[in-house]
Design an enzyme around this catalytic site. Sequence first.
Site, PDB file in Angstrom:
ATOM      1  N   ARG A  43      10.475  13.364   4.041  1.00 18.39           N
ATOM      2  CA  ARG A  43       9.270  13.683   4.790  1.00 18.39           C
ATOM      3  C   ARG A  43       9.560  14.647   5.937  1.00 18.39           C
ATOM      4  O   ARG A  43       8.646  15.038   6.658  1.00 18.39           O
ATOM      5  CB  ARG A  43       8.725  12.391   5.391  1.00 18.39           C
ATOM      6  N   ARG A  62      -9.199   3.437   0.389  1.00 17.85           N
ATOM      7  CA  ARG A  62      -8.118   2.706  -0.308  1.00 17.85           C
ATOM      8  C   ARG A  62      -8.232   1.196  -0.114  1.00 17.85           C
ATOM      9  O   ARG A  62      -8.497   0.733   0.995  1.00 17.85           O
ATOM     10  CB  ARG A  62      -6.757   3.138   0.259  1.00 17.85           C
ATOM     11  N   ARG A 110      -1.798  10.972  10.914  1.00 13.80           N
ATOM     12  CA  ARG A 110      -0.815  11.119   9.821  1.00 13.80           C
ATOM     13  C   ARG A 110      -0.932  12.498   9.179  1.00 13.80           C
ATOM     14  O   ARG A 110       0.069  13.097   8.799  1.00 13.80           O
ATOM     15  CB  ARG A 110      -1.016  10.012   8.783  1.00 13.80           C
ATOM     16  N   ARG A 132      -5.036  -1.139   4.298  1.00 16.47           N
ATOM     17  CA  ARG A 132      -3.832  -0.923   5.102  1.00 16.47           C
ATOM     18  C   ARG A 132      -4.206  -0.710   6.569  1.00 16.47           C
ATOM     19  O   ARG A 132      -5.180  -0.014   6.860  1.00 16.47           O
ATOM     20  CB  ARG A 132      -3.094   0.319   4.587  1.00 16.47           C
ATOM     21  N   LYS A 135      -0.112  10.480  -4.369  1.00 17.14           N
ATOM     22  CA  LYS A 135       1.314  10.484  -4.767  1.00 17.14           C
ATOM     23  C   LYS A 135       1.666   9.177  -5.481  1.00 17.14           C
ATOM     24  O   LYS A 135       2.299   9.185  -6.531  1.00 17.14           O
ATOM     25  CB  LYS A 135       2.230  10.617  -3.537  1.00 17.14           C
TER      26      LYS A 135
HETATM   27  N1  LIG Z   1      10.413   9.130   4.651  1.00 22.71           N
HETATM   28  C1  LIG Z   1       9.822   8.544   5.706  1.00 22.71           C
HETATM   29  N2  LIG Z   1      10.233   8.827   6.968  1.00 22.71           N
HETATM   30  C2  LIG Z   1       9.676   8.258   8.034  1.00 22.71           C
HETATM   31  N3  LIG Z   1       8.652   7.370   7.964  1.00 22.71           N
HETATM   32  C3  LIG Z   1       8.192   7.046   6.732  1.00 22.71           C
HETATM   33  C4  LIG Z   1       8.764   7.601   5.549  1.00 22.71           C
HETATM   34  N4  LIG Z   1       8.111   7.088   4.468  1.00 22.71           N
HETATM   35  C5  LIG Z   1       7.177   6.252   4.955  1.00 22.71           C
HETATM   36  N5  LIG Z   1       7.207   6.240   6.318  1.00 22.71           N
HETATM   37  C6  LIG Z   1       6.328   5.441   7.217  1.00 22.71           C
HETATM   38  O1  LIG Z   1       5.441   4.666   6.403  1.00 22.71           O
HETATM   39  C7  LIG Z   1       4.082   5.043   6.621  1.00 22.71           C
HETATM   40  C8  LIG Z   1       3.295   4.934   5.339  1.00 22.71           C
HETATM   41  O2  LIG Z   1       3.840   5.806   4.366  1.00 22.71           O
HETATM   42  P1  LIG Z   1       3.183   5.984   2.933  1.00 22.71           P
HETATM   43  O3  LIG Z   1       2.936   4.644   2.324  1.00 22.71           O
HETATM   44  O4  LIG Z   1       4.038   6.934   2.182  1.00 22.71           O
HETATM   45  O5  LIG Z   1       1.743   6.553   3.244  1.00 22.71           O
HETATM   46  P2  LIG Z   1       0.962   7.928   3.148  1.00 22.71           P
HETATM   47  O6  LIG Z   1       1.632   8.897   2.222  1.00 22.71           O
HETATM   48  O7  LIG Z   1      -0.369   7.496   2.680  1.00 22.71           O
HETATM   49  O8  LIG Z   1       0.938   8.407   4.577  1.00 22.71           O
HETATM   50  C9  LIG Z   1       4.168   6.440   7.211  1.00 22.71           C
HETATM   51  O9  LIG Z   1       3.028   6.775   7.992  1.00 22.71           O
HETATM   52  C10 LIG Z   1       5.432   6.312   8.083  1.00 22.71           C
HETATM   53  O10 LIG Z   1       5.167   5.586   9.259  1.00 22.71           O
END
Ligand SMILES: Nc1ncnc2c1ncn2[C@@H]1O[C@H](COP(=O)(O)OP(=O)(O)O)[C@@H](O)[C@H]1O
Length: 291
Positions: A148, A182, A237, A226, A71
């Site tokens: 999400r 990553r 996740r 990360r 993404k």
């Molecule tokens: N919209 C959201 N609602 C709740 N938690 C979020 C949201 N966006 C990000 N997070 C938090 O940030 C973390 C990392 O998100 P992100 O960088 O988008 O990673 P990925 O898509 O690789 O899981 C998620 O696992 C969650 O803990």
Amino acid sequence: MAAITRHLTNRTYPISSLTRRCLSSALPSETNNSHAPPYSSFHLKPRVPPPEDLKNKHVQWVFLGCPGVGKGTYASRLSNLIGVPHIATGDLLREQLASSTSLSSQLSETVKQGQLVSDEVIISLLSKRLTAGEAKGESGFILDGFPRTVKQAEILEGVTEIDLVINLKLREDVLLEKCLGRRICSQCGGNFNVASININAENGNPGIIMAPLLPPANCMSKLTTRSDDTEVVVKERLRIYNEMSRPVEEFYRIRGKLLEFDLPGGIPESWPKLLQALNLYDYEDKQPATA
Ligand SMILES: Nc1ncnc2c1ncn2[C@@H]1O[C@H](COP(=O)(O)OP(=O)(O)O)[C@@H](O)[C@H]1O
């Protein structure tokens, strides 16, 4: 059909309506769990953008997809191409975590375990980012990592009109490999991937080849991973994505906004196909070299 989709997309509001106050006040009370939309069984087709939308930066897009699907990579490329900001809630959260407040240590635990942080926290970060962008004259956005959950999607729908939702898809074994591969350069912030994917076709499923995206020599010694990109946490996740975020696909599908995109391979194969799917193939050639 065309009339319905035109009606949907013509209601695009300017970004100024999506202010911090507006988003925050849209948070429903905790007791209200009845966010089932009036689902119907027919699906509308998403409307891909006409060139005028792009020229006027009337782009309010969302990227959906499992962790590791890419993404961030594709949202960032499109953001550079079209000239609208790429806003990733995961990045906003990591910036917040880098500041050592008591809130950030609590959040850090949640993120490290692969859980979602609360709507209040994520909406407050997103609202601040949108307000700051608005003050700088930004227009439009490409959201990555938000919404999400269906609740987040409903809150967003309540304050602005999303034009298009691009759902990136890749098989789960590849997603895990990609997350584990990553790397981020601690100096320049560049995102790389050391995973080399080469899966043969079998049982009617196509094979997939994805070359690593290696960093330049000067980043090599500064690569970091990360803390939530470990096998256990990535699996958690993915589980949470399937449970909490998969229904968001349906939320947008029934509203005729979901564009499904199966990644055929790495960036060299996928990027031109994505541009084609978005009717942007020619757009890339027509932009000045600096765009
Ligand atoms: N919209 C959201 N609602 C709740 N938690 C979020 C949201 N966006 C990000 N997070 C938090 O940030 C973390 C990392 O998100 P992100 O960088 O988008 O990673 P990925 O898509 O690789 O899981 C998620 O696992 C969650 O803990």
